[in-house]
Design a protein around this motif. Structure first.
Motif, mmCIF file in Angstrom:
data_model
loop_
_atom_site.group_PDB
_atom_site.id
_atom_site.type_symbol
_atom_site.label_atom_id
_atom_site.label_comp_id
_atom_site.label_asym_id
_atom_site.label_seq_id
_atom_site.Cartn_x
_atom_site.Cartn_y
_atom_site.Cartn_z
ATOM 1 N N THR A 337 6.118 -13.817 3.673
ATOM 2 C CA THR A 337 7.368 -13.059 3.695
ATOM 3 C C THR A 337 7.108 -11.568 3.594
ATOM 4 O OG1 THR A 337 8.405 -14.925 2.550
ATOM 5 C CG2 THR A 337 9.653 -12.878 2.666
ATOM 6 N N ALA A 338 6.195 -11.170 2.723
ATOM 7 C CA ALA A 338 5.871 -9.752 2.579
ATOM 8 C C ALA A 338 5.201 -9.209 3.833
ATOM 9 C CB ALA A 338 4.966 -9.553 1.355
ATOM 10 N N LEU A 342 6.497 -6.279 6.344
ATOM 11 C CA LEU A 342 5.611 -5.136 6.559
ATOM 12 C C LEU A 342 5.401 -4.879 8.048
ATOM 13 C CD1 LEU A 342 3.777 -2.999 5.261
ATOM 14 C CD2 LEU A 342 1.938 -4.707 5.236
ATOM 15 N N MET A 343 5.167 -5.933 8.822
ATOM 16 C CA MET A 343 4.964 -5.779 10.260
ATOM 17 C C MET A 343 6.245 -5.358 10.964
ATOM 18 S SD MET A 343 2.454 -9.020 11.085
ATOM 19 C CE MET A 343 2.435 -8.641 12.825
ATOM 20 N N PHE A 344 7.375 -5.891 10.509
ATOM 21 C CA PHE A 344 8.651 -5.533 11.137
ATOM 22 C C PHE A 344 8.991 -4.059 10.885
ATOM 23 C CE2 PHE A 344 13.403 -5.475 10.979
ATOM 24 C CZ PHE A 344 13.597 -5.651 12.340
ATOM 25 N N GLU A 345 8.771 -3.593 9.665
ATOM 26 C CA GLU A 345 9.030 -2.188 9.360
ATOM 27 C C GLU A 345 8.116 -1.277 10.175
ATOM 28 O OE1 GLU A 345 8.621 -1.756 5.196
ATOM 29 O OE2 GLU A 345 10.471 -2.854 4.706
ATOM 30 N N ASP A 346 6.850 -1.672 10.334
ATOM 31 C CA ASP A 346 5.926 -0.871 11.131
ATOM 32 C C ASP A 346 6.354 -0.842 12.593
ATOM 33 O OD1 ASP A 346 3.155 0.478 11.369
ATOM 34 O OD2 ASP A 346 3.027 -1.166 12.834
ATOM 35 N N THR A 362 0.545 -3.344 16.533
ATOM 36 C CA THR A 362 -0.814 -2.963 16.162
ATOM 37 C C THR A 362 -1.501 -4.048 15.352
ATOM 38 O OG1 THR A 362 0.020 -0.694 16.053
ATOM 39 C CG2 THR A 362 -2.171 -1.089 15.173
ATOM 40 N N TYR A 363 -0.727 -4.863 14.651
ATOM 41 C CA TYR A 363 -1.295 -5.843 13.728
ATOM 42 C C TYR A 363 -0.905 -7.256 14.159
ATOM 43 C CZ TYR A 363 -1.390 -1.457 11.163
ATOM 44 O OH TYR A 363 -1.585 -0.157 10.820
ATOM 45 N N LYS A 414 9.714 -14.346 16.455
ATOM 46 C CA LYS A 414 8.479 -14.061 15.724
ATOM 47 C C LYS A 414 8.071 -12.620 15.961
ATOM 48 C CE LYS A 414 3.806 -15.808 14.895
ATOM 49 N NZ LYS A 414 4.059 -15.933 13.448
ATOM 50 N N ILE A 415 7.648 -11.959 14.893
ATOM 51 C CA ILE A 415 7.296 -10.545 14.962
ATOM 52 C C ILE A 415 5.853 -10.406 15.431
ATOM 53 C CG2 ILE A 415 7.170 -8.401 13.647
ATOM 54 C CD1 ILE A 415 9.050 -9.845 11.621
ATOM 55 N N CYS A 416 5.662 -9.704 16.525
ATOM 56 C CA CYS A 416 4.319 -9.431 17.056
ATOM 57 C C CYS A 416 3.464 -10.695 17.052
ATOM 58 C CB CYS A 416 3.630 -8.326 16.261
ATOM 59 S SG CYS A 416 4.387 -6.700 16.469
#
Length: 548
Positions: A337-338, A342-346, A362-363, A414-416
């Motif tokens: 979850t964290a 973190l990836m979504f905010e980036d 990037t990640y 799904k994020i990235c």
């Protein structure tokens, strides 16, 4: 935010929560357990509690307003439901350090230490239910199953490889190389064995022509060898079939790899961190640190990486500070979850900055988890709140409210993801690096062979002149030329057909022109009385006439 909490509280209060604590609709007497719950509920009514928590965004974190700590996150949304249901107030207390449990397994300056010492009435945080933790505190009913993932910088190319070697695994290439090196000597040995057992005019094929045949067939080139024995022909056919099938599989796999291949990572499992010696980082004082240092844990082997400095545990103010370690090549181990937040905010930050779509992700997250643990709130040993709160927490879990709260700020997609499914896949220099290498190695080998030939010829000529064997060399050369001139496999020169010493009857009355398959031929008779077809030489053939 307030509207969502009101909806959740209304659902709980109007449906399943009330029936646990009263018996208004029946005349049956209350059981002893129900009487204890009613007594605890009445005792809690209007009471002020101390709630412990720690920063673990987005599940729980603390903000300060005029010196007053305010709890936020999923844990405090759940706590607000309990507060509205049982009518109590609370204040937030945090440990001296942002630890779940002490760094060396002790309870000093940790959230578990606050609960164990009864400095707080409960911990509103998603704490992993670990055996050692259960020695010091009582856990609530299960709220969710925490999954710790591995986040790393997205590599430029897949771990499966790139370029010309990608379609086959490395051991397949070793076997192909062994086949190319061994089949030539096999041809020489078998033809030599046949020449000894079968007495005919066909001689064995020496090692050098065998190697050139194998190499030429491997790159789909022809050969000047024309064996007549069935044994040798079968050997040649076997190698050709092998090359045809191999090239078909290679071409198909190369096409699939460049267009449809699945992107893979070097790190997919926790053991990959150890086997490939990847640097990794995790929050200090977290469950990851405890599990890695626990001799009874299956992840205890990773403690060796902590000892040699390849793994470290760090405390940061905000999670985005971990990105500098990940950008430097380290792997971040944290709750899924964290990591998702973190990836979504980036991603959103780069979108606002105008970064192109291709460069926003990037990640990437490894496909398999680092570990999985059940999580819940924590109470001091023998706390009465556990029995009172657990039934409500169970209903929140079963109704899916906890899972909804954890993902409500994230997109549905799904994020990235690992495979970005780019439709404009273009070949890069990395894909063609092997072709450049082959060209460089080929040129270097040709230059080395040329230098070697010049050196050998120079010293051989000197040696031959010193011994006075120049006549022998001239005789061998003339013999070689005569054999080449009388090679029946080559087409006869036109001088032999129409010259003074022609073996054909050059009588214009007997010569006839005839067209066969669209080509013009002369029908002539030989000295022995046979008839031969001689193709008419077209004027364009004069372009290729070489003067002797």
């Amino acid at each position: 935010m307030a509207g969502m909490e009101l909806i959740i509280s209304s659902i709980c209060n109007a449906t399943f929560c009330e029936a646990v604590y009263d018996n208004n609709f029946t005349d049956t007497p209350l059981t002893k357990h129900q009487e204890e719950l009613m007594g605890t509920k009445n005792e809690l009514n209007g009471k002020h509690l101390k709630i412990g928590t720690y920063d673990n965004y987005p599940l729980s974190w603390v903000t300060t307003d005029n010196g007053t700590l305010t709890g936020n996150g999923v844990a405090f949304v759940v706590l607000d439901i309990l507060r509205e249901r049982f009518n109590f107030t609370f204040e937030v207390v945090t440990p001296a350090k942002n630890y779940e449990i002490g760094v060396r397994g002790d309870l000093e300056d940790s959230l578990i230490g606050l609960v164990n010492s009864s400095e707080v009435d409960m911990a509103a945080a998603f704490l992993p239910i670990v055996n050692k933790y259960q020695q010091y505190v009582d856990f609530s009913s299960i709220l969710d199953e925490g999954t710790w993932m591995m986040m790393l910088k997205r590599p430029k190319e897949s771990a499966a490889g790139s370029g010309l070697l990608a379609p086959f695994e490395i051991h397949v290439w070793y076997l192909i190389l062994a086949a190319v090196l061994s089949y030539g000597p096999c041809i020489t040995f078998l033809t030599y064995l046949r020449s000894k057992l079968v007495k005919d005019e066909e001689k064995h094929i020496s090692l050098s022509p065998s190697f050139w045949f194998v190499y030429g067939a491997f790159i789909k080139q022809g050969t000047t060898l024309a064996p007549e024995a069935n044994t040798t022909r079968i050997l040649f056919t076997t190698w050709w079939l092998f090359i045809i099938l191999l090239s078909a599989f290679y071409t198909a796999n190369l096409t699939a790899f460049l267009t449809l291949s699945k992107f893979t990572l070097d790190v997919e499992y926790p053991e990959d961190l150890y086997k490939k010696n990847y640097r990794w980082v995790a929050p200090e004082g977290s469950t990851v640190q405890y599990v890695v240092n626990d001799p009874e844990s299956i992840l205890y082997y990773l403690s060796r990486m902590v000892t040699n400095g390849r793994a470290e545990f760090r405390s940061v103010n905000v999670d985005r500070q971990y990105l500098q370690f990940v950008s430097g090549g380290a792997v971040l181990v944290k709750e899924q979850t964290a990591i998702d937040h973190l990836m979504f905010e980036d991603y959103m930050r780069k979108s606002k900055e105008g970064v192109t779509e291709v460069k926003r992700c990037t990640y990437v997250v490894a496909p398999n988890p680092f570990m999985e643990k059940l999580r819940g709130f924590a109470y001091p040993k023998n706390s009465k709140l556990k029995k009172l709160f657990d039934s409500v927490l169970t209903y929140l879990l079963q109704s899916g409210i906890v899972k909804f709260l954890e993902h409500r700020d994230l997109p549905s997609t799904k994020i990235c993801p690992l495979d970005l499914q780019s439709k404009d896949r273009k070949l890069r220099n990395g894909d063609l690096s092997m072709t450049y290498m082959i060209m460089i190695v080929g040129l270097a080998a040709a230059i080395a062979v040329f230098v070697g030939e010049m050196i050998i010829r120079h010293y051989v000529r000197i040696k031959i002149r010193s011994r006075g064997n120049r006549k022998i060399k001239t005789a061998k050369t003339s013999k070689r030329r005569s054999l080449k001139a009388h090679d029946e496999t080559r087409p006869p020169p036109y001088e032999s057909l129409f010259g003074q010493n022609s073996r054909y009857k050059m009588n214009e009355k007997l010569m006839k022109a005839k067209i066969i398959n669209g080509r013009e031929y002369w029908v002539v008779g030989t000295v022995s009385g046979d008839t031969r077809l001689i193709p008419v030489r077209t004027p364009s053939a004069l372009l290729y006439q070489r003067d002797k």
